[in-house]
Write a protein that holds these residues in place. Structure first.
Motif, short mmCIF file in Angstrom:
data_model
loop_
_atom_site.label_atom_id
_atom_site.label_comp_id
_atom_site.label_asym_id
_atom_site.label_seq_id
_atom_site.Cartn_x
_atom_site.Cartn_y
_atom_site.Cartn_z
N UNK A 130 -17.12 11.10 -19.98
CA UNK A 130 -17.94 10.10 -19.18
C UNK A 130 -19.35 9.93 -19.34
N UNK A 131 -19.66 9.00 -19.82
CA UNK A 131 -21.06 8.71 -20.36
C UNK A 131 -22.04 8.70 -19.13
N UNK A 132 -21.71 8.38 -18.02
CA UNK A 132 -22.35 7.97 -16.95
C UNK A 132 -22.39 9.04 -15.84
N UNK A 133 -21.81 10.18 -16.20
CA UNK A 133 -21.41 10.99 -15.08
C UNK A 133 -22.65 11.69 -14.57
N UNK A 134 -23.68 12.10 -15.44
CA UNK A 134 -24.89 12.76 -14.93
C UNK A 134 -25.69 11.94 -14.06
N UNK A 135 -25.73 10.69 -14.16
CA UNK A 135 -26.59 9.43 -13.53
C UNK A 135 -25.76 9.32 -12.37
N UNK A 136 -24.39 9.37 -12.23
CA UNK A 136 -23.65 9.03 -11.17
C UNK A 136 -23.78 10.35 -10.02
N UNK A 137 -23.95 11.53 -10.87
CA UNK A 137 -24.05 12.63 -9.86
C UNK A 137 -25.44 12.58 -9.04
N UNK A 138 -26.45 12.38 -9.77
CA UNK A 138 -27.64 12.06 -9.33
C UNK A 138 -27.73 10.99 -8.22
N UNK A 139 -27.30 9.96 -8.53
CA UNK A 139 -27.03 8.84 -7.67
C UNK A 139 -26.28 9.35 -6.34
N UNK A 140 -25.24 10.09 -6.14
CA UNK A 140 -24.60 10.30 -5.14
C UNK A 140 -25.41 11.25 -4.27
N UNK A 141 -26.63 11.80 -4.78
CA UNK A 141 -27.44 12.42 -3.82
C UNK A 141 -28.43 11.78 -3.12
N UNK A 142 -28.12 10.53 -2.88
CA UNK A 142 -29.40 9.74 -2.38
C UNK A 142 -29.90 9.99 -1.28
N UNK A 143 -29.09 10.53 -0.12
CA UNK A 143 -29.95 10.98 0.97
C UNK A 143 -30.76 12.15 1.00
N UNK A 144 -30.37 13.28 0.06
CA UNK A 144 -30.96 14.39 -0.33
C UNK A 144 -32.38 14.00 -0.89
N UNK A 145 -32.17 13.01 -1.90
CA UNK A 145 -33.34 12.63 -2.57
C UNK A 145 -34.47 11.86 -1.60
#
Length: 400
Positions: A130-145
């Motif tokens: 899953x080449x984009x998994x790391x970016x997907x995880x970071x993006x899923x934390x939008x409200x925390x960011x």
């Protein structure tokens, strides 16, 4: 704490996504065995090499098209919307045969066919990454960011405010030192100059010599003017202190302004006409010392900036909100662009330089400070026929 919370949220999200991948791949293996009508072995067939790379030992024959279909279907079931690519081990060539790159976006990343490595000891297996998994995880934390960003912004503002407060404290200390130094370094020698000058002026040798007498008068006059400037600076500087407390008591307006009129006329060489139209019984609640200085400053300025023949009109007007005290002159007025700034400390309206209008631009700032401490209002307006009028609005609670 916020960073710790963000880290925990990231770890939780990573675990949840990892579980989804594991269960989806497990269902894919079960469906392959079901299609082949063979029994599913008990041992664990899914091995997690890294966070984004898995090897699945099917241990049975399968087709690439069927595998891709099952992967898409199972990932959709668990709502796993991430890009992935897979490769199948070909025992005939003893190589990993690249399958395809599956992306949910129109624009997909570059394929990485060399990213798949063989696993010794296995025959029927495939690898998936899953080449984009790391970016997907970071993006899923939008409200925390988002909340972390707000917290950092507040922190930056707080630190900036602290530095500003420390800077202001430093300036306040410098101002205090300045006042103390001025009191000692200026007023002490100035007092000595005035005493010596007054003594010298009364000597027979000086009285009988017109030139020496004139020079002595100049020394005394300029020393007195310098002393007035120093007193005004000290008054304004002390007036900035938060410790100042007003001693309010009933003050007869007309009586005070008559006294100010006498003192102002003694200081000026101009042929000034000051008219006072105020009822004798009219009184206000104010601090006598500071209110006197405020009116003195305003009336003195009215004479100072009104040419050679000042005509000053001082009157009061009762309003629904209280009482308005107005001081009108026949001078040139002030341009609109400068009216809003005249109460700023050290601000001076650009004028022709003259000896009788010298100053530091601190008189009106002192006036504004005292008016604000009384919770009154002050404003300036240019007259239609020329001149300037100062209005002081006194609320009903301070009118007697």
């Amino acid at each position: 704490m916020q960073l710790l919370l963000l880290n925990q949220a990231y770890a939780f999200e990573k675990k949840e996504v990892g579980d989804k991948i594991h269960f989806a791949l497990q269902d894919v293996v079960q469906k392959i065995y079901r299609d082949n009508k063979t029994n599913l072995p008990i041992n664990n067939q899914i091995k997690k090499v890294t966070e984004d790379y898995y090897i699945v030992n099917v241990d049975d024959v399968f087709e690439a098209e069927v595998l891709e279909y099952y992967l898409k279907t199972e990932f959709q079931k668990v709502k796993l919307d991430v890009d992935f690519e897979y490769a199948i081990y070909d025992c005939a060539s003893d190589e990993m045969m690249y399958g395809s790159y599956i992306s949910s976006n129109v624009e997909q990343s570059e394929k990485c066919e060399n990213c798949f490595e063989k696993k010794e000891g296995l025959i029927y297996y495939f690898a998936i990454r899953f080449p984009q998994l790391k970016y997907s995880l970071i993006g899923s934390l939008g409200q925390y960011w988002f909340f972390t960003g707000i917290l950092l912004l507040v922190l930056v503002i707080y630190v900036y405010s602290v530095f500003q407060l420390l800077r202001q404290k430093k300036y306040a200390e410098l101002q205090t030192d300045f006042i103390n130094n001025m009191t000692h370094e200026f007023k002490t020698p100035l007092a000595s100059i005035l005493i010596a000058s007054n003594y010298t002026q009364n000597q027979p040798e000086i009285k009988n010599n017109p030139k020496l007498s004139k020079y002595t008068d100049i020394i005394i006059t300029q020393s007195q003017k310098l002393n007035q400037h120093i007193e005004r600076i000290l008054t304004v500087a002390k007036g900035d202190g938060k410790w100042i407390e007003l001693d309010k008591k009933p003050i007869a307006l007309k009586e005070m302004i008559e006294l100010i009129k006498e003192n102002v006329l003694l200081k000026t060489n101009k042929q000034s006409a000051i008219s006072i139209e105020i009822p004798v019984q009219q009184k206000v609640m104010a601090d006598e010392f500071h209110f006197y200085n405020t009116l003195f400053n305003l009336i003195e300025n009215a004479i100072k900036y009104s040419g050679d023949s000042p005509e000053i009109l001082i009157q009061t007007t009762e309003t629904a909100k209280g009482l308005d005290i107005s001081i009108a002159d026949n001078g040139p007025g002030i341009e609109k662009i400068h009216i809003e700034n005249v109460f700023d400390k050290f601000y001076r309206v650009p004028r022709e330089d003259k000896k009788d209008i010298e100053g530091f631009g601190i008189g009106l700032s002192y006036v504004k400070k005292i008016i604000d401490l009384h919770y009154w209002k002050i404003k300036l307006e240019n007259n239609l026929k020329g001149g300037l009028t100062v209005f002081i609005s006194v609320p009903k609670k301070d009118c007697i």
